[in-house]
Design a protein around this motif. Sequence first.
Motif, PDB file in Angstrom:
ATOM      1  N   ASN A  32       0.967  -1.224  -0.075  1.00 44.34           N
ATOM      2  CA  ASN A  32       0.035   0.009  -0.011  1.00 44.34           C
ATOM      3  C   ASN A  32       0.858   0.924  -0.019  1.00 44.34           C
ATOM      4  N   LEU A  33       2.122   1.184  -0.389  1.00 36.84           N
ATOM      5  CA  LEU A  33       3.018   2.430  -0.398  1.00 36.84           C
ATOM      6  C   LEU A  33       2.496   3.496  -1.297  1.00 36.84           C
ATOM      7  N   GLU A  34       1.892   3.073  -2.658  1.00 37.17           N
ATOM      8  CA  GLU A  34       1.168   4.181  -3.301  1.00 37.17           C
ATOM      9  C   GLU A  34       0.239   4.949  -2.614  1.00 37.17           C
ATOM     10  N   LYS A  35      -0.514   4.427  -1.660  1.00 39.75           N
ATOM     11  CA  LYS A  35      -1.595   4.867  -1.039  1.00 39.75           C
ATOM     12  C   LYS A  35      -0.885   6.142   0.187  1.00 39.75           C
ATOM     13  N   HIS A  84       3.164  -0.189   4.099  1.00 44.89           N
ATOM     14  CA  HIS A  84       3.699  -1.687   4.189  1.00 44.89           C
ATOM     15  C   HIS A  84       4.083  -2.146   2.553  1.00 44.89           C
ATOM     16  N   GLN A  85       5.068  -2.893   2.727  1.00 41.75           N
ATOM     17  CA  GLN A  85       5.147  -3.834   1.331  1.00 41.75           C
ATOM     18  C   GLN A  85       6.088  -4.852   1.925  1.00 41.75           C
ATOM     19  N   LEU A 103       9.894  -5.789   2.226  1.00 45.31           N
ATOM     20  CA  LEU A 103      10.496  -5.629   1.030  1.00 45.31           C
ATOM     21  C   LEU A 103      10.772  -3.928   0.815  1.00 45.31           C
ATOM     22  N   ASP A 104      10.007  -3.333   1.405  1.00 44.98           N
ATOM     23  CA  ASP A 104      10.317  -1.798   1.536  1.00 44.98           C
ATOM     24  C   ASP A 104      11.616  -1.438   2.138  1.00 44.98           C
ATOM     25  N   ASN A 105      11.974  -1.891   3.019  1.00 42.33           N
ATOM     26  CA  ASN A 105      13.109  -1.545   4.127  1.00 42.33           C
ATOM     27  C   ASN A 105      14.135  -2.884   3.727  1.00 42.33           C
ATOM     28  N   ASN A 106      13.871  -3.714   3.004  1.00 38.29           N
ATOM     29  CA  ASN A 106      14.903  -4.790   2.564  1.00 38.29           C
ATOM     30  C   ASN A 106      15.450  -5.391   3.865  1.00 38.29           C
ATOM     31  N   GLU A 107      14.421  -5.941   4.814  1.00 46.08           N
ATOM     32  CA  GLU A 107      14.719  -6.282   6.061  1.00 46.08           C
ATOM     33  C   GLU A 107      14.000  -7.761   6.439  1.00 46.08           C
TER      34      GLU A 107
END
Length: 967
Positions: A848-851, A862-863, A887-891
Motif C-alpha cells: 500500500n505504498l502508493e496510498k 507496508h510492502q 520489501l520496502d526496508n529490505n529487512e
Amino acid sequence: MPFNTRAAFKLTLAVAAAISAQTLHAQTNPDRLWSCNLTPSGEWDCEVNEHLAQPSGPTPPISNDTTESDTSAAEQTAEASPAGRVEAVAEPAAVTATAPVTEVITTNGAPEPIDWPENFTSRPQPAARSATASVPSADKAAWDCVAEGDSWECNHDNAPASAPDTRAQGQAVATAGAPEWSCTAGGDDWDCKEVPGTAPVTRQAALGPLVPATAAALDWYPYAPGEATGACIGHYVEPDFAFLDDDRPFDQQPVYVNALNSSTELGGLTQLEGGIQLQRGGRLISSVRGEYDQQSSVARLFGEVRYRERGLLLTSEQADADMLSGKTLFHNAQYVMHQEHMRGQAEQITRYGDRRVELSKGAITFCAPGSNAWQIAASNIELNPENGRGVARHATFDVAGVPVLYTPYLSFPIDDRRQSGFLFPSLGYSESNGIDIAIPYYFNLAENYDDTLTLRHIGERGLLLENEFRYMNHWSHNTLSNAWLSGDDKYGDDRWLFGFKHNGMPMDNLHSRIDFTRVSDDDYFENLGTDLEVRRNDHLNQIFELRYLQPGWNLSLMTHSYQTIDGSTPYEKVPQLTLSGTQPGLAGALDFSYVAEYTRFDRDLDSIYAPKGKADATVGDRVHLSPRLSAAFERPWGYIRPSATLWHSEYDLENERDNSLDGGYSASAGIVSIDSGLVLEREFDLADGQYIQTLEPRLMLLHADVNSDDLQDIPLFDSSLLDFTYYNLFHETGWSGNDRVADTQQATLGLSSAVYSDQGIEKLRLGVAQAHYFADREYAGRPGDRNNGGTDNSSNLATLANWNFTRNLRLTHNGEVDRDTYEFLEHNYKLSYLPGDKRLLYLSYRDNLEKYNDDPANSSAHQQMDLAFRWPLSNSWTGYGRWQQDLDNNENLETLLGIEYSSCCWKLRLSGRSWVVDPDGNVEEFETDNGVFLQFVLRGLGAFGQGQGREFLEEITGYDEDDNGAF
C-alpha cells in the motif's frame, strides 16, 4: 464295537459313561474308554471299550427299546456321579457337564467360523495321545494296536499308513498325572511296559531381539490404496467375533469347549484336537490341539495358540489356562494391544484374571510388525490396563537392537490416562540464551486436579522454575501458571510470570470467565519464552466476566484491563455492563433488537507506552443505547432489507492532564438504511461440466443524521475506522465500537458475479463497489476518507476477487483502485493450498505504498511478503519453512527452515530459525536472534527436545498443527 448314530446323542452317552467310569476305575486302569472322530458326513465314528464300560456291580437290565435303554443309561450315570450333571442338548454335538465349581460345555463339531488373519505359519505339533497307535514299518506296513489290560492286541496292516506316529520320533505328549505305555515293535509282536506319565513341556530358544511374527498373525494389515494418513503403511485390525457378555462373577461363568475331535480318558482328562476353542465370558483361546482337566479346570493347549479378548491378542505355541482364576501362562509368546498400537514378546507371558499382563524377559514397542526401531527390554514388565500404566524392572531402551540407556525401574503410560512421573525433557540452543534444558515432572494428584513442575536450566541466565496447576470441578475448569527465575545473570534482576484461566458455569445460564496474565518485564517472552498455557500478545489480557443468558436476551458484566509489553496502552474497561436482546416478529415482519451498555474507560498513563497527547489522557464513563427495527423481504431472485436505528452515546469525561475535557458530552444519530439486491442467473457448459453464473447488483441507501455537542473532542475509547474493503463500504456506521458514526447521506453501489459448479460450490467471485456521497461527512469519516477529510463526492473503488481453483487451492484479493486514474493504490493477495494430506503452501503479499506516497514514513505503509510451506518429500520425510520479508526496508523479519522424519513409531524434527527480536519501528536498530532446535517424538511415550519454529502453521490454518500424537 464300532457304530454310527446321531452325533449329539452318541457324544452324550460317551461323556455319561466316562463320568460314571471315573468313580469305578480312575485309580486302576489308564486305558481309554472312548475315542471319537468326526466323519466328513458330520457323523461321529466312535470306538468304545466294552470291558471298561461295564460297572463292577450288578449289570442293569437292557431294554429292547433303544431310546429307553439309552435314557436309562444316562440316568444311571447321573446317579452314579453325584458331583456332576449331564444333559443332552438340542443343538448337534453339544454336551453340558456341571462340575462342582465350574460348568463346562463341550461341543464336538465344526466350531463357529471366526475371521482369523491369514498367513499364520503353522508349525509341526506333537501328536495327540491315543490308545490306538499306528507305527509304519520299514516296508510302509502299519500296526493297529489296542491296549488290553497289561498287554497289547495288535493287527498287522499291509496298507501304507496315512501318517506316521509322531511319538515314534521322540515327540510323545503325555497326560499329566496319568500312567502311559512304552512299547517297542519287534517283528509281529510288541514289547510293552507301563511307565509314569509326564507333563508335556515345550522348549524354544531364549528371547532375542524383538522379532515379530508374520504381520497378519498379529492382526496387522496394510492400508487400502489412498487410505493411509501418515507414515504407517498398515494398522491393527481386530477380527469380528461374538464375545460372550456375562454379568456373573468370573468364577461362576461357564466354560465352553469346542473341537472337531475329542476323547475322554479315565481320570477326568479330555483330549481335544482340531479347531479347538475354549471360551469363558469375553475370553477366547484357540489352538490346534489340547487337553482339559475337568477336576482342576486347567486347560493345556498346543500349536498356534491364540488368546483373545477385546483389544488384546496373545499368540504362542503352548499355553496353560486356569479356567477358575483366569490366569493363563504363555510360553515364548507375542502380544498385541490394538487400541494402544503396542506389541511385545517374552519368554513367558502371564495373563492374570484381573487383566494384568506380565512379561518375563520380554520387550515392548509401539513400532509396527517388521520394525525394530526402538523397544523397551526388561527382565520383568508388568502392563496394567486398569490403571493404564506399565512398569519395567532392569530395563534398557534399545535403538535398532542396541541398548543405549539402562534404568533399574521405569514407569510408562500404555494409554492416555494421567500418571505421575517425569515427562520427556526438552533441549534447545540459541545465541542469546545458550543451552536450554527443561525437565518436567507431572503430579497426578487426583482425578480432578494435577500439577506439572518444570526445572529449566538456561545457560546464559540461570535456573527457571515453571509450574502449571490444573483444577476441575463440576462447574469450572481452572489453570494456574507461574514461573520464577531468581537473578537472571544476563538481565540482572528477578523474572517472573503469573497466569490464571477460568471457565465455568456456577449456576444454570450463568457463565464465568477469567483470563489473567502478567509478567515481570516487557522482554520476558522475548528473552525466555514459555510452554505454559498463557497468551503472548503485546497486550496481556486481564479479563473477569460474568454472562447470564436467557432466550432472547443476555446480560454481561466484564472488566478488561491490560499489561502492555509493546505498543501504546489501550483503553481498559473497568467495568462494562451490557444488556442485549432480540424480539423477532414484533409487529408482523418487523424484528426488534437492542443494546444497552455502561462502560468505565481508564488508561495506564504511567506506562512508558502511554500516549503523550493531552486528548489521549482523557478517561471517563460512557452509556450507549442502540434500539433497532428491521425487516427482511427475500426471494430467490432478490431481497430488500430496510432498517431504522437510534444510536446514542452519553459521556462523563475527565482529562487527567489539563482538565480541558471535563464534564458531560453526548452524541446521537438516527440511522435509516435500505439494502437491496438482485440475483440474476444463467447456465453454461464447459468441458468439465455444467456451471451457473450469477450477476448480483447491489444498492444500499444510507442516511445518518448526527447530533453532537462536539464529536471530534470525544476520545476514541473502543472505536476505529474500518478498513477500505468491498463489504465495509456497506457497513452502517463505518466504525467499530460505539464512539463514532458518520454523518452521511450516501448510496453505495456494488456489482459482483459468481460462478457455481453443478454441486453448488462457488468457484469464482469478482466484485467492485463504490460509495457516492450527497453531503460531506462532518463529524466522522467513512472507510476510505482517511486522506481526504470526508469531503469527496465518491469513494475510491473497492475490489474483491476469490478464486477457488480446486477445493484446496484458493486465491483471494482485495484492493483499492483510484477513482480517477484507475490505478491500484493497495494490493492484498493470499494464495493458500491445504489439501489435508500434510501439504501446505501459503503466500501473502501486501503493498500500500502508493496510498501513502505523500507520507512514506507513516506506520501504516507496508510492502511485505510472507511465504510458508510444509511439503512431504516422501512418506517419511517432510520439509517446512517460512520467510517473512519487509520489501520496502529490505529487512528479513523471519527465516525458518526445518525437516521432519516420521516413521510408524518415532519422529525427528530439526529446525533452524532466524527472527527479529526488537524492531522498535526503526530499521537501524533491528536485532535478530538465531537458534537450532532438535526434537524426538516416540509413539506412545512423548516428545524429547524442542519443536520451536512450527507455531506459524497454527497462525495460517487456525488449528493446532503440532501433530505429536499423529503417526
